[in-house]
Design an enzyme around this catalytic site. Structure first.
Site, PDB file in Angstrom:
ATOM      1  N   SER A 195      51.456  39.213  35.512  1.00  0.00           N
ATOM      2  CA  SER A 195      51.072  40.436  34.798  1.00  0.00           C
ATOM      3  C   SER A 195      50.120  40.183  33.631  1.00  0.00           C
ATOM      4  O   SER A 195      50.078  40.941  32.671  1.00  0.00           O
ATOM      5  CB  SER A 195      52.325  41.174  34.293  1.00  0.00           C
ATOM      6  N   ARG A 304      51.642  39.933  47.270  1.00  0.00           N
ATOM      7  CA  ARG A 304      50.251  40.347  47.070  1.00  0.00           C
ATOM      8  C   ARG A 304      49.465  39.076  46.792  1.00  0.00           C
ATOM      9  O   ARG A 304      49.851  38.266  45.954  1.00  0.00           O
ATOM     10  CB  ARG A 304      50.137  41.304  45.889  1.00  0.00           C
ATOM     11  N   ASP A 306      45.904  37.467  45.641  1.00  0.00           N
ATOM     12  CA  ASP A 306      44.723  37.833  44.862  1.00  0.00           C
ATOM     13  C   ASP A 306      43.633  36.775  45.019  1.00  0.00           C
ATOM     14  O   ASP A 306      43.894  35.574  44.830  1.00  0.00           O
ATOM     15  CB  ASP A 306      45.078  37.961  43.384  1.00  0.00           C
TER      16      ASP A 306
END
Length: 369
Positions: A195, A304, A306
């Site tokens: 994050s 996910r 990236d």
């Protein structure tokens, strides 16, 4: 009888508030006709607090709150009798009860995404959503995941890593190495956080020292990475060891890089292009790489992945993986699957069923002779 799904949120990490936001999405979108939904909070002190789920759902606006009302019954069953029910809220019960239980951890960061809690559920033989103990630990550590991906032939962003111990003893040598190997500008980040917590961009030696000090506040190991002129391309992965990959999306930060605020707080901090504006060959390439990363890092269920698409070369580089990706209303993982044709309720259902499948497959293995 309905399968009981326990949404586990909060946690003892810097991403506690994000977890509470993600839990709201999961609670709203789990199919109540199919599942008996429960919520368990872990506060910042590590206390497990079963919640009144019906009350939560009736008044759910924004992040899921944490109620400290005492509950008489433990929240989850386990065969690990050595665990203290007073602190963990795990109690020993029969196998028949566990047959109908799936844990849905929405615990971002330390103690939730790093294999710690996954190991506990493995010991208890309870089904849970997401990668297992190994995959979670590997995915959380950016340095380890880079090395594994690189060994599998997947391009990764050039980096230098160090630990607090070595940095304290050899700071100038490490900074010199980073300057020689990478050149300015650079990004500095904690090895085992997500994050964008603790991440800084450094354009000179003074800023680099400051960035390392900031990252070391959050983790004992940090990465110094080469800053590249890139587009940020992401894919969502869903499935077992032969997973599906979503259409790619592009994150377009409205600042110098994709900050914590842009991800979770400021609706205008970044925008998403879904699907990303890529040609057919680029789309196929990033989807193939996403699947390769998922398999190389021993992931399962969801992630996910990236990537950076370098402007000059057109090459994709792995940035990082998120094994418990954000599930907020503006998070890429559910948005990417929605665009691919998998709405939220179906997405969560598939994840729960994958958890049950893994548990059942493991039970077929012989554990003794």
């Amino acid at each position: 009888m309905k399968t009981k799904v326990y949404v586990l949120y909060g946690g003892r990490s810097t991403e506690h508030e994000i977890s509470c936001r993600s839990a709201a999405f999961v609670l709203r979108n789990l199919d109540a006709k199919k599942y008996e939904v429960h919520a368990i909070a872990i506060d910042k002190d590590g206390q497990w607090l079963p919640q009144d789920t019906q009350e939560l759902l009736a008044n759910l606006k924004g992040p899921v709150p944490i109620s400290r009302a005492r509950q008489k019954q433990p929240a989850l069953p386990t065969t690990a009798k050595s665990l203290d029910p007073g602190t963990s809220l795990l109690a020993a019960t029969g196998a028949s009860e566990k047959e109908r239980i799936v844990i849905f951890p929405v615990l971002h960061g330390t103690f939730g995404e790093d294999g710690s809690i996954q190991g506990m559920f493995d010991l208890a033989e309870i089904a849970y959503v997401g990668p297992d103990t190994l995959g979670s630990a590997v995915g959380m550590d950016k340095a380890v995941s880079k090395r594994l991906a690189q060994s599998a032939g997947i391009p990764v962003v050039p980096w230098v890593e160090t630990r607090a111990q070595f940095y304290a003893e050899h700071k100038h040598r490490i900074l010199d190495e980073a300057e020689r190997a990478l050149g300015y500008p650079m990004f500095v980040k904690p090895a085992c956080l997500g994050s964008s917590v603790g991440i800084s961009k450094a354009k000179d030696r003074v800023a680099l020292e400051k960035a390392c000090a900031e990252a070391l506040r959050f983790d004992g190991k940090i990465l110094i990475e080469k800053a590249m002129t890139v587009r940020e391309i992401e894919v969502a992965v869903l499935g077992d060891y032969d997973p599906l990959v979503s259409v790619p999306g592009e994150v377009i930060p409205h600042a110098e890089f994709y900050t914590y605020e842009a991800k979770y707080i400021d609706a205008d901090g970044a925008s998403m292009a879904i699907p990303a504006k890529l040609d057919a060959a680029q789309t196929k390439r990033v989807q193939e790489l996403g699947k390769q990363v998922f398999q190389a890092l021993e992931l399962y269920g969801m992630a996910r992945v990236d990537f950076f698409l370098e402007a000059g070369t057109g090459e994709f580089y792995l940035n990082e993986v998120n094994t418990i990706p954000g599930f907020t209303e503006i998070s890429q993982y559910p948005l990417l699957w929605k665009e691919t044709g998998v709405p939220a309720e179906e997405l969560l259902d598939r994840l729960v069923q994958l958890a049950l499948k893994r548990r059942d497959d493991r039970r077929k293995l012989e554990r003794s002779k």
